[in-house]
Motif scaffolding. Structure first.
Motif, PDB file in Angstrom:
ATOM      1  N   HIS A  73       7.512   9.832  -2.113  1.00 30.27           N
ATOM      2  CA  HIS A  73       7.050  10.855  -3.060  1.00 30.27           C
ATOM      3  C   HIS A  73       7.574  10.515  -4.453  1.00 30.27           C
ATOM      4  O   HIS A  73       7.498  11.334  -5.360  1.00 30.27           O
ATOM      5  CB  HIS A  73       7.440  12.265  -2.604  1.00 30.27           C
ATOM      6  N   ASP A  74       8.078   9.260  -4.596  1.00 34.00           N
ATOM      7  CA  ASP A  74       8.567   8.797  -5.889  1.00 34.00           C
ATOM      8  C   ASP A  74       7.432   8.028  -6.575  1.00 34.00           C
ATOM      9  O   ASP A  74       7.090   6.914  -6.201  1.00 34.00           O
ATOM     10  CB  ASP A  74       9.777   7.892  -5.654  1.00 34.00           C
ATOM     11  N   MET A  75       6.851   8.672  -7.584  1.00 38.01           N
ATOM     12  CA  MET A  75       5.674   8.087  -8.249  1.00 38.01           C
ATOM     13  C   MET A  75       5.992   6.800  -8.995  1.00 38.01           C
ATOM     14  O   MET A  75       5.176   5.879  -9.031  1.00 38.01           O
ATOM     15  CB  MET A  75       5.093   9.098  -9.248  1.00 38.01           C
ATOM     16  N   SER A  76       7.197   6.730  -9.569  1.00 33.28           N
ATOM     17  CA  SER A  76       7.521   5.506 -10.318  1.00 33.28           C
ATOM     18  C   SER A  76       7.678   4.334  -9.346  1.00 33.28           C
ATOM     19  O   SER A  76       7.299   3.201  -9.665  1.00 33.28           O
ATOM     20  CB  SER A  76       8.784   5.698 -11.154  1.00 33.28           C
ATOM     21  N   GLU A  77       8.222   4.633  -8.165  1.00 34.38           N
ATOM     22  CA  GLU A  77       8.342   3.594  -7.135  1.00 34.38           C
ATOM     23  C   GLU A  77       6.940   3.093  -6.744  1.00 34.38           C
ATOM     24  O   GLU A  77       6.703   1.887  -6.647  1.00 34.38           O
ATOM     25  CB  GLU A  77       9.049   4.177  -5.912  1.00 34.38           C
ATOM     26  N   ALA A  78       6.043   4.040  -6.539  1.00 35.20           N
ATOM     27  CA  ALA A  78       4.675   3.674  -6.145  1.00 35.20           C
ATOM     28  C   ALA A  78       4.011   2.842  -7.238  1.00 35.20           C
ATOM     29  O   ALA A  78       3.369   1.823  -6.959  1.00 35.20           O
ATOM     30  CB  ALA A  78       3.872   4.931  -5.869  1.00 35.20           C
ATOM     31  N   GLU A  79       4.188   3.271  -8.503  1.00 36.50           N
ATOM     32  CA  GLU A  79       3.544   2.561  -9.615  1.00 36.50           C
ATOM     33  C   GLU A  79       4.082   1.146  -9.735  1.00 36.50           C
ATOM     34  O   GLU A  79       3.340   0.215 -10.034  1.00 36.50           O
ATOM     35  CB  GLU A  79       3.787   3.310 -10.925  1.00 36.50           C
ATOM     36  N   SER A  80       5.406   1.006  -9.507  1.00 38.51           N
ATOM     37  CA  SER A  80       6.001  -0.314  -9.731  1.00 38.51           C
ATOM     38  C   SER A  80       5.748  -1.275  -8.568  1.00 38.51           C
ATOM     39  O   SER A  80       5.771  -2.472  -8.751  1.00 38.51           O
ATOM     40  CB  SER A  80       7.497  -0.173 -10.026  1.00 38.51           C
ATOM     41  N   LEU A  81       5.518  -0.748  -7.364  1.00 36.25           N
ATOM     42  CA  LEU A  81       5.393  -1.639  -6.201  1.00 36.25           C
ATOM     43  C   LEU A  81       3.972  -1.791  -5.650  1.00 36.25           C
ATOM     44  O   LEU A  81       3.629  -2.847  -5.128  1.00 36.25           O
ATOM     45  CB  LEU A  81       6.283  -1.134  -5.059  1.00 36.25           C
ATOM     46  N   CYS A  82       3.187  -0.735  -5.751  1.00 39.32           N
ATOM     47  CA  CYS A  82       1.953  -0.700  -4.942  1.00 39.32           C
ATOM     48  C   CYS A  82       0.727  -1.231  -5.680  1.00 39.32           C
ATOM     49  O   CYS A  82       0.502  -0.909  -6.843  1.00 39.32           O
ATOM     50  CB  CYS A  82       1.665   0.726  -4.489  1.00 39.32           C
ATOM     51  N   GLY A 101      13.910  -6.753  -3.747  1.00 40.48           N
ATOM     52  CA  GLY A 101      13.845  -7.342  -2.400  1.00 40.48           C
ATOM     53  C   GLY A 101      12.466  -7.200  -1.794  1.00 40.48           C
ATOM     54  O   GLY A 101      11.937  -8.145  -1.175  1.00 40.48           O
ATOM     55  N   LEU A 102      11.871  -6.025  -1.972  1.00 42.46           N
ATOM     56  CA  LEU A 102      10.529  -5.788  -1.419  1.00 42.46           C
ATOM     57  C   LEU A 102       9.500  -6.684  -2.096  1.00 42.46           C
ATOM     58  O   LEU A 102       8.594  -7.215  -1.436  1.00 42.46           O
ATOM     59  CB  LEU A 102      10.134  -4.311  -1.592  1.00 42.46           C
ATOM     60  N   ARG A 103       9.658  -6.883  -3.410  1.00 40.45           N
ATOM     61  CA  ARG A 103       8.722  -7.766  -4.126  1.00 40.45           C
ATOM     62  C   ARG A 103       8.830  -9.197  -3.601  1.00 40.45           C
ATOM     63  O   ARG A 103       7.829  -9.873  -3.387  1.00 40.45           O
ATOM     64  CB  ARG A 103       9.004  -7.737  -5.633  1.00 40.45           C
ATOM     65  N   LYS A 104      10.083  -9.629  -3.357  1.00 38.91           N
ATOM     66  CA  LYS A 104      10.295 -10.993  -2.824  1.00 38.91           C
ATOM     67  C   LYS A 104       9.623 -11.141  -1.454  1.00 38.91           C
ATOM     68  O   LYS A 104       8.958 -12.138  -1.178  1.00 38.91           O
ATOM     69  CB  LYS A 104      11.795 -11.283  -2.686  1.00 38.91           C
ATOM     70  N   LEU A 105       9.835 -10.136  -0.616  1.00 45.64           N
ATOM     71  CA  LEU A 105       9.209 -10.177   0.726  1.00 45.64           C
ATOM     72  C   LEU A 105       7.698 -10.223   0.603  1.00 45.64           C
ATOM     73  O   LEU A 105       7.017 -10.973   1.305  1.00 45.64           O
ATOM     74  CB  LEU A 105       9.598  -8.930   1.527  1.00 45.64           C
ATOM     75  N   ASN A 106       7.175  -9.399  -0.296  1.00 43.52           N
ATOM     76  CA  ASN A 106       5.726  -9.326  -0.504  1.00 43.52           C
ATOM     77  C   ASN A 106       5.185 -10.663  -1.012  1.00 43.52           C
ATOM     78  O   ASN A 106       4.123 -11.125  -0.567  1.00 43.52           O
ATOM     79  CB  ASN A 106       5.419  -8.180  -1.464  1.00 43.52           C
ATOM     80  N   GLU A 107       5.947 -11.290  -1.910  1.00 43.66           N
ATOM     81  CA  GLU A 107       5.520 -12.598  -2.425  1.00 43.66           C
ATOM     82  C   GLU A 107       5.482 -13.651  -1.313  1.00 43.66           C
ATOM     83  O   GLU A 107       4.675 -14.567  -1.333  1.00 43.66           O
ATOM     84  CB  GLU A 107       6.478 -13.067  -3.540  1.00 43.66           C
ATOM     85  N   PHE A 124       0.854  -1.191   0.000  1.00 46.47           N
ATOM     86  CA  PHE A 124       0.000   0.000   0.000  1.00 46.47           C
ATOM     87  C   PHE A 124       0.885   1.235   0.000  1.00 46.47           C
ATOM     88  O   PHE A 124       1.770   1.379   0.854  1.00 46.47           O
ATOM     89  CB  PHE A 124      -0.883  -0.024   1.250  1.00 46.47           C
ATOM     90  N   GLY A 125       0.664   2.111  -0.952  1.00 51.71           N
ATOM     91  CA  GLY A 125       1.487   3.312  -1.060  1.00 51.71           C
ATOM     92  C   GLY A 125       0.800   4.533  -0.471  1.00 51.71           C
ATOM     93  O   GLY A 125      -0.371   4.794  -0.759  1.00 51.71           O
ATOM     94  N   PHE A 126       1.532   5.243   0.361  1.00 54.85           N
ATOM     95  CA  PHE A 126       1.007   6.472   0.951  1.00 54.85           C
ATOM     96  C   PHE A 126       1.837   7.594   0.347  1.00 54.85           C
ATOM     97  O   PHE A 126       3.003   7.770   0.706  1.00 54.85           O
ATOM     98  CB  PHE A 126       1.206   6.388   2.468  1.00 54.85           C
ATOM     99  N   LEU A 127       1.246   8.324  -0.577  1.00 54.09           N
ATOM    100  CA  LEU A 127       2.021   9.272  -1.366  1.00 54.09           C
ATOM    101  C   LEU A 127       1.704  10.711  -0.983  1.00 54.09           C
ATOM    102  O   LEU A 127       0.552  11.076  -0.802  1.00 54.09           O
ATOM    103  CB  LEU A 127       1.718   9.097  -2.857  1.00 54.09           C
ATOM    104  N   GLY A 128       2.758  11.474  -0.895  1.00 50.22           N
ATOM    105  CA  GLY A 128       2.526  12.888  -0.598  1.00 50.22           C
ATOM    106  C   GLY A 128       3.843  13.612  -0.487  1.00 50.22           C
ATOM    107  O   GLY A 128       4.890  12.993  -0.292  1.00 50.22           O
ATOM    108  N   PRO A 129       3.816  14.935  -0.623  1.00 53.04           N
ATOM    109  CA  PRO A 129       5.061  15.707  -0.508  1.00 53.04           C
ATOM    110  C   PRO A 129       5.524  15.765   0.951  1.00 53.04           C
ATOM    111  O   PRO A 129       4.800  15.342   1.859  1.00 53.04           O
ATOM    112  CB  PRO A 129       4.653  17.095  -1.012  1.00 53.04           C
ATOM    113  N   SER A 130       6.708  16.304   1.158  1.00 54.93           N
ATOM    114  CA  SER A 130       7.229  16.457   2.514  1.00 54.93           C
ATOM    115  C   SER A 130       6.248  17.285   3.344  1.00 54.93           C
ATOM    116  O   SER A 130       5.703  18.282   2.868  1.00 54.93           O
ATOM    117  CB  SER A 130       8.581  17.171   2.488  1.00 54.93           C
ATOM    118  N   GLY A 131       6.022  16.847   4.572  1.00 55.85           N
ATOM    119  CA  GLY A 131       5.133  17.595   5.466  1.00 55.85           C
ATOM    120  C   GLY A 131       3.659  17.293   5.269  1.00 55.85           C
ATOM    121  O   GLY A 131       2.800  17.947   5.859  1.00 55.85           O
ATOM    122  N   SER A 132       3.346  16.291   4.449  1.00 49.89           N
ATOM    123  CA  SER A 132       1.926  16.012   4.195  1.00 49.89           C
ATOM    124  C   SER A 132       1.300  15.131   5.282  1.00 49.89           C
ATOM    125  O   SER A 132       0.077  14.990   5.324  1.00 49.89           O
ATOM    126  CB  SER A 132       1.765  15.347   2.826  1.00 49.89           C
TER     127      SER A 132
END
Lengths: 236, 282
Positions: B190-199, B174-180, B33-41
């Protein structure tokens, strides 16, 4: 409440390795040894003089070392890591106190060898010093938890070291200024009184009052430490 | 599907500033689950509340069906892993000694150290003293520490913020392996590509409020205008609308063999965030 000796030893071993590389803290052990070396060159030392060195060790090595260890864990945010791990409060504080306790014991043994202190009843004196060291460990932990940084801890601990390391200097003033009579109940003064009584031939039953007061300090110190530790588990 | 985290109307006020307002969401078991937002959000504040490091001002939050206010039990802590901005390492000790301590605390065999160092691409640096490590390496050691006990639930606060693309990819694998293997991951970034690829799902947090919450592909579809970009052999790039008008034009270029490529103009999560909140994700 679980208690895992493995976790206690893990924290202890980590602290031993860490302290071995921390010259700032580990060099403080030398100070009471230097005092003991110079006192040891004097003739006919009284029990009070022997306990100046022992109380100094408890203040400088036990309280200061413990305070620095805890303050550094706080400053570097590693204490939070321990708090978030499965380790319980007794395991964390037990592991973190074991290093201080062992170094205190070694320093006191070396100091008594240097000053030539040979107590009449080593059993009672050993029990009293062990109980006293628990108080100084609790005090050091408390000061470390209150401090934000190691530098701040070094400053905060100074009056503690002064009161408990050199407290016996104020005893003569207690008669002149009744408000200072509270000094008589400090654990360092009780320890000296107990040692003097043992040297005069008193047995275990005769010094139970002194031991009781020191134990009361230990209990107060431990309760305060656990309360502050629990508060530190949460951000404000 | 069982929910591992349930948050209802969560609020946190520091002084007179609201860090979180009426935040509600659930995280399913096994989900990233991705929680996305700028610094201080309010991302770190949320993680701290969910891991029992901070008390909420109001609202309810449960993790493993336990109120977060009662999560300081060792049995609970064994089930979670946490990496936040205040996850420290012992500076005078080696990477190995740092991880060995946590192996003993979590009752994990020390052979696991090699496995997690492989996951974060640090197998050659086991004996390095932590004080000599770069910021990126420190971050990887901290992540390795969180991976050690293969927690049921992993909280990660900006896990790859100091990493280069190669090491980020290592961490993502590594995170995908753990998730599996069954670890539920709560990730702030706040990295959108990270969120798209993992979440599996993402929530957009802005000014302490959740603005949007759904699967990335659903959000992209929702905010897409159905237009396409057609690249032609003569070098032109045409933006064509969806529907029959666009279809007729595309057919015209296709039938005359002028088309090099056709791309749908779905917005990125970053574009959607800007559209919804009016600000960039930095």
């Amino acid at each position: 409440m679980t208690f895992s000796m493995k976790r206690v030893m893990a924290i202890f071993q980590k602290d031993m390795k860490d302290l071995y590389k921390n010259m700032y803290v580990s060099s403080t052990i030398l100070m009471p040894l230097i005092f003991a070396f110079f006192y040891g060159r004097m003739d006919d030392l009284t029990v009070e003089v022997h306990f100046v060195v022992i109380n100094l060790t408890l203040a400088i090595v036990t309280a200061f070392l413990q305070c620095s260890i805890i303050a550094e864990e706080k400053e570097k945010n590693t204490l939070r890591g321990l708090m978030l791990s499965p380790a319980t409060i007794p395991e964390i504080l037990g592991g973190k106190s074991l290093v201080t306790f062992i170094l205190t014991a070694i320093t006191i043994i070396l100091c008594t060898m240097l000053t030539g202190y040979e107590p009449t009843n080593i059993g009672i004196i050993a029990i009293a010093i062990v109980i006293s060291s628990l108080f100084y460990i609790a005090l050091g932990t408390l000061m470390g938890l209150i401090s934000r940084t190691v530098i701040e801890a070094s400053v905060l601990i100074l009056p503690v070291m002064f009161i408990f390391g050199f407290g016996s200097m104020f005893v003569p003033f207690a008669e002149q200024y009744p408000i200072l009579s509270v000094i008589d109940y400090l654990p360092n003064i009780q320890l000296v009184e107990l040692a003097a009584a043992v040297e005069a031939g008193s047995g275990f039953g005769d010094v139970l009052g002194n031991l009781g007061i020191i134990v009361a300090w230990v209990i107060i110190g431990m309760i305060a430490t656990v309360i502050v530790f629990k508060k530190r588990e949460l951000d404000e | 599907m069982e929910n591992i985290i349930e948050v209802k109307s969560l609020a946190k006020i520091f002084g007179n500033k609201a860090a979180l307002e009426d935040v509600s969401f659930q995280v399913e078991k096994g989900e990233t689950f991705g929680f996305l937002g700028p610094s201080g959000s309010g991302k770190t504040t949320t993680i701290k509340i969910l891991t029992g490091q901070l008390l909420q001002t109001s609202g309810d939050a449960t993790v493993f069906n336990l109120p977060v206010t009662s999560l300081n039990k060792p049995s609970y802590r064994k089930r979670i892993g946490v990496i936040t901005d205040n996850s420290g390492l012992y500076q005078r000790l080696s990477i190995y000694d740092n991880l060995k301590l946590y192996c003993d605390l979590y009752d994990v065999p020390t052979k696991r150290i090699d496995e997690v160092l492989e996951m974060v691409n640090l197998t050659e640096d086991t004996k390095k003293v932590v004080s000599k490590l770069s910021k990126g390496m420190l971050q990887r050691v901290t992540l390795a520490r969180a991976f050690l006990h293969e927690p049921e639930l992993l909280f990660l606060d900006e896990p790859t913020s100091a990493l280069d693309p190669v090491n980020s990819k290592h961490i993502h694998d590594g995170l995908r392996k753990l998730n599996e293997k069954g670890t539920t991951i709560f990730l702030t970034t706040h990295d959108m590509s990270e969120a798209e690829s993992l979440c599996k799902r993402v929530a957009f947090l802005h000014k302490g409020k959740i603005q949007l919450l759904d699967e990335p592909k659903v959000l992209r579809r929702q905010f897409s205008d159905s237009s396409v970009t057609v690249e032609l052999k003569d070098g032109r790039e045409l933006n064509l609308p969806g529907g029959s008008k666009g279809a007729n034009e595309i057919y015209k270029y296709l039938s005359t063999d002028q088309v090099v490529s056709i791309h749908s103009n779905e917005p990125t999560l970053g574009d959607i965030f800007v559209e919804v909140t009016g600000r960039e994700l930095v």
